[in-house]
Design an enzyme around this catalytic site. Structure first.
Site, PDB file in Angstrom:
ATOM      1  N   TYR A 187      15.523  37.693 -22.550  1.00 58.53           N
ATOM      2  CA  TYR A 187      16.896  39.260 -22.643  1.00 58.53           C
ATOM      3  C   TYR A 187      17.823  39.020 -22.812  1.00 58.53           C
ATOM      4  CZ  TYR A 187      11.924  40.583 -24.558  1.00 58.53           C
ATOM      5  OH  TYR A 187      10.527  40.439 -25.174  1.00 58.53           O
ATOM      6  N   GLN A 198      15.253  41.577 -17.398  1.00 54.88           N
ATOM      7  CA  GLN A 198      14.242  41.481 -17.745  1.00 54.88           C
ATOM      8  C   GLN A 198      13.391  40.353 -17.771  1.00 54.88           C
ATOM      9  OE1 GLN A 198      11.266  44.711 -19.208  1.00 54.88           O
ATOM     10  NE2 GLN A 198      11.525  45.284 -17.475  1.00 54.88           N
ATOM     11  N   GLU A 203      21.122  45.652 -22.407  1.00 49.82           N
ATOM     12  CA  GLU A 203      21.890  44.262 -21.747  1.00 49.82           C
ATOM     13  C   GLU A 203      22.969  44.617 -21.028  1.00 49.82           C
ATOM     14  OE1 GLU A 203      19.162  44.782 -23.475  1.00 49.82           O
ATOM     15  OE2 GLU A 203      17.138  44.092 -21.927  1.00 49.82           O
ATOM     16  N   HIS A 225       7.945  35.440 -23.894  1.00 48.03           N
ATOM     17  CA  HIS A 225       8.048  36.014 -21.857  1.00 48.03           C
ATOM     18  C   HIS A 225       7.007  34.918 -21.987  1.00 48.03           C
ATOM     19  CE1 HIS A 225       7.324  39.307 -23.686  1.00 48.03           C
ATOM     20  NE2 HIS A 225       7.622  40.456 -22.640  1.00 48.03           N
TER      21      HIS A 225
END
Ligand SMILES: Cc1ncc(C[n+]2csc(CCOP(=O)(O)OP(=O)(O)O)c2C)c(N)n1
Ligand SMILES: [Mg+2]
Length: 815
Positions: A573, A569, A547, A614
């Site tokens: 992150y 993504q 990243e 997430h």
């Protein structure tokens, strides 16, 4: 070299020797001037004329050698040791160097940072006032320096990657004003100790994989401030440690050269070969420049005698690069000692003159302010018998200050106004003037007026250019509403985006998109599904899991006139990639006073889905670390598409947070997908109501809507507002207008308590003055302070839910 007399026959061998000799002596002169700048610079700090200094002494000879191979069109991404390189390439003058050391805010004096950066943070202009990319192909381009160790690495990858793109992407080939067939090299410098940072390793690995024209120079002076190499680097040698990266026949990788910092001829040879190869083949190269010295120690903040052993200090004196270069020149009969002494004396004179000029230019406008302030205060003293003594003393102290700053002028004026009985703040002048008769009144009013004038001037000097302010200012992008055909197709959110990106890549050759799983499978939510096959793997591609350098890659490419969309993504992150966004990208326009911008679009997805990593919505983190970017939080994919269109017309960087749980919701497809724009900073009322204003955005908005429906059933009419973008935030104060009607406000947000909700609260209550319209205390509903637990129950009890909203609204209605 003298011009040959007319008719004289030129001996080519002699000519080339003369040229060579001339060039060596010019390099020697550059090195000597730079050394003088370091010595004088340190004095300026120690005598109090400048606040802090960090210098390139000991690194002169490698840098004059390196400068020989830096061509127009090339890029530099480096750190604070590179003054010699800047002087030798013409990117900076010694006078500018001193102007920056003094923090002269005049852009004509410090064109690198307008006094906003410490010394040796150089930057050449990349865009004009209207955000148009300048002719970078024919200029030597320095991206703005920054102080965090190794922070130059990620962007360097992108600067180099752009050359690869220009060389390989068919639709980019016509952009000859941006690249000469990808022949540009990015020169990147780093200190030996900073190679310990992950940034260095991630960049090298990515460069080795990607094969990009990146040339890294490691200035190995054996120390990172006081910490020696043995605590920094495996095997105590960065080139040793890097051996596994080395390119072999039939592999990718990097080329590695080892050179000595005092060996001018050896470095010229190695740099020439290495740079020629990287330019032609795009094989990255590392030059490990060893045995570098640091005659004055790390910076003006301390002395290196505290931590360097005596033998080391002695060795540094003996192996000083300039001393060795001089010996080499004499040994090779290129010049005599007297010639070189002459060069050294001239260098001293030139540097001293440059410093004096810079100081005079810096002090001139401040002295004018001092003179005016002193005059005004003395006028007031004459008319103020009670405070005359104090006022005279104030004026005297300011007049006697040998190194006054703008701050002292303001402080003195403020104090004088205080003595005159006036408030110097926002309304200065209106109440000033209790200092005596009518004469005193007008003298005080004059001071107040001058104070206000300077306050404005200083705000322009110090508080501008966080975002692009010219023709491509984001707020100037015209709104084009989405239009819908009668039989407009209803699609899943991800399909809307997919159609959008397809059109975007068809119409805008400058756009490239990349990230983890973005190429072959078209991102984890299929926004790019099938588009790599259609538009090419050079434009839509996968990256490694990195990243930090995905962000750097995007930043560097954006510097070079491309319009990259770089993916994180999942928003959780983002932390891995946050440092370059916060330190480099977000500060870029500010720290160059608008002369550089890198309009990267960071694409990510977030808000509630499943589990700790997430479901994040770290909007407070983003808001507080990314001032200088726009922060878009679209509630659905049509809004996202409109925001992408807006951003692509502007010159600023931005982050787009798509709703993870929105990709499968049905949306109507606009007919003008490639043209319509969603203006930034303009909330939308998605449901009108009378009793209470509910403010939210993104995924939470759907929960708010659910609650509003239930409340409607029990006779409570909610106005639901989608803020749409958090930066900029509600520029027309639309939320205030709603509040005037409802007198109640509830802010619902799925960040931690006090996170983005705190930001919104502050905007509406303090900035918009919303508190004046409240019938009951404003409230926020947020997620819990902990990370969200897994699964539906975990989500329900971790994030805001409709029942909480319903209860809070009922309570507020009853208050
Ligand atoms: C991320 C970060 N950590 C710490 C610092 C403080 N710092 C400034 S320079 C420096 C040492 C750097 O040493 P090196 O990379 O060898 O460069 P040199 O100064 O020796 O040329 C440190 C620790 C910083 N600027 N950035
Ligand atoms: Mg070092």
């Amino acid at each position: 070299m003298e011009n040959p007399a007319a008719g004289e026959v030129l001996d080519p061998e002699k000519l080339s020797f003369d040229r060579f000799r001339e060039e060596v002596l010019k390099d020697y002169q550059s090195a000597c001037e730079s050394r003088e700048a370091s010595l004088l610079g340190r004095k300026e700090v120690l005598t109090g004329k400048a606040k802090f200094g960090i210098f390139g002494d000991g690194k002169e000879v490698p840098q004059v050698a390196m400068a020989k191979f830096f061509r127009p069109g090339d890029f530099y991404a480096g750190y604070y040791r590179d003054q010699t390189f800047a002087f030798a390439t013409g990117a900076a003058t010694i006078e500018e160097f001193f102007s920056q050391l003094y923090a002269d805010p005049d852009p004509r004096h410090d064109p690198h940072s307008s006094g906003r950066q410490m010394n040796s943070h150089f930057a050449t202009p990349f865009v004009d006032q209207d955000g148009k990319v300048l002719d970078l192909v024919n200029s030597k381009n320095f991206t703005a320096g920054l102080a965090p160790c190794a922070a130059q690495m990620p962007k360097a990858l992108g600067l180099a990657y752009a050359s690869k793109a220009f060389r390989e992407v068919e639709v980019l080939k016509p952009f000859t004003e941006l690249s000469n067939q990808g022949n540009e090299v990015c020169f990147c410098t780093i200190g030996d100790a900073s190679t310990s940072e992950g940034h260095f390793w991630e960049t090298l690995n990515a460069a080795g994989v990607l094969q990009v024209p990146l040339a890294i120079f490691v200035w190995d002076d054996g120390y990172g401030i006081s910490v020696p190499r043995k605590f920094q680097t495996t095997k105590g040698s960065i080139s040793e440690a890097l051996k596994g990266f080395q390119k072999k026949e039939g592999t990718n990788g990097i080329d590695i050269f080892r050179v000595k910092a005092w060996d001018y001829a050896g470095m010229c040879e190695a740099f020439e070969a290495g740079i020629r190869s990287v330019r032609q083949t795009h094989t990255p190269v590392v030059f490990h420049v060893e045995e570098v010295t640091q005659p004055q120690g790390h910076s003006t903040s301390g002395s290196h005698e505290r931590y360097k052993p005596t033998e080391r200090l002695e060795w540094e004196r003996e192996w000083d690069g300039i001393k060795k270069m001089k010996e080499w020149i004499i040994d090779n009969d290129l010049a005599g000692e007297d010639d070189l002494d002459e060069i050294e004396t001239a260098a001293k004179d030139f540097t001293r003159d440059s410093r004096n000029l810079a100081w005079e230019k810096y002090q001139g406008p401040i002295r004018a302010q001092v003179a005016r302030a002193v005059e005004l205060i003395r006028n007031l003293a004459q008319d103020s018998p009670d405070t005359a003594g104090q006022l005279q003393e104030l004026a005297q102290t300011l007049a006697a200050n040998r190194e006054p700053g703008r701050k002292e002028v303001m402080q003195t004026l403020h104090e004088a106004l205080g003595l005159a009985g006036g408030a110097a703040g926002a309304g200065a002048g209106a109440t000033a003037g209790a200092g005596g008769g009518s004469g005193g009144k007008s003298a005080a009013a004059n001071i107040a007026a001058y104070y206000r004038e300077l306050k404005k001037e200083n705000a322009v000097i110090y508080n501008t250019h966080l975002y692009h302010e010219g023709a491509r200012n984001i707020l100037k992008v015209p709104e084009v509403k989405a239009v819908y055909a009668e039989d407009a197709p209803i699609l899943n959110g991800y399909e809307v985006l997919n159609r959008y990106f397809d059109q975007l890549f068809t119409h805008n050759p400058l756009v490239l998109a990349f990230g983890e799983d973005l190429g072959k499978i078209g991102d984890v939510n299929q926004g790019f599904a099938g588009l790599q096959a259609k538009h090419g793997a050079e434009r839509i591609f996968d990256t490694g899991i990195r990243e930090l350098t995905i962000m750097g890659q995007g930043i560097g490419m954006a510097f070079r006139g491309l319009r990259p969309i770089a993916e994180i993504q999942y928003i959780d992150y983002l932390l891995y990639g946050l440092q370059p966004l916060s330190d480099d990208l977000a500060t870029l326009q500010y720290r160059t006073a608008g002369r550089q911008t890198a309009p990267l679009i960071v694409r990510t997805r977030g808000h509630r889905l499943e589990g700790i990593w997430h479901s994040g919505s770290p909007m407070g983190l983003i808001l507080h670390s990314l001032r200088g970017l726009h922060v878009c939080v679209p509630r659905n994919m049509v809004q996202a598409a409109g925001m992408y269109n807006t951003l692509l017309q502007g010159a600023d960087p931005a982050i787009m947070i798509e709703c993870l749980n929105g990709y499968r919701l049905k949306e109507k497809l606009p007919a003008n997908l490639a043209e319509f724009t969603v203006p930034l900073g303009v909330p939308e009322i998605i449901k009108e109501g009378e009793d209470i204003t509910l403010v939210s955005y993104g995924a939470t908005l759907r929960i708010v809507q659910e609650a509003a429906k239930v409340l409607e059933g029990s006779g409570i009419s909610c106005e639901v507002i989608d803020v749409q973008t958090l930066l900029p935030f509600d520029i027309h104060h639309l939320i205030l207008e709603s509040l005037k009607k409802t007198s109640r406000i509830l802010i619902v947000d799925e960040d931690v308590p006090g996170g983005a909700a705190g930001f919104i609260f502050n905007k509406v209550m303090e900035e918009q003055g919303g508190y004046k319209w409240l019938d009951t205390a404003a409230r926020t509903i947020t997620a819990q302070a902990h990370r969200p637990a897994y699964s539906s129950d975990g989500d329900y009890f971790s994030k805001p839910n409709a029942e909480q909203i319903i209860d809070a609204v009922r309570e507020m209605m009853a208050e």
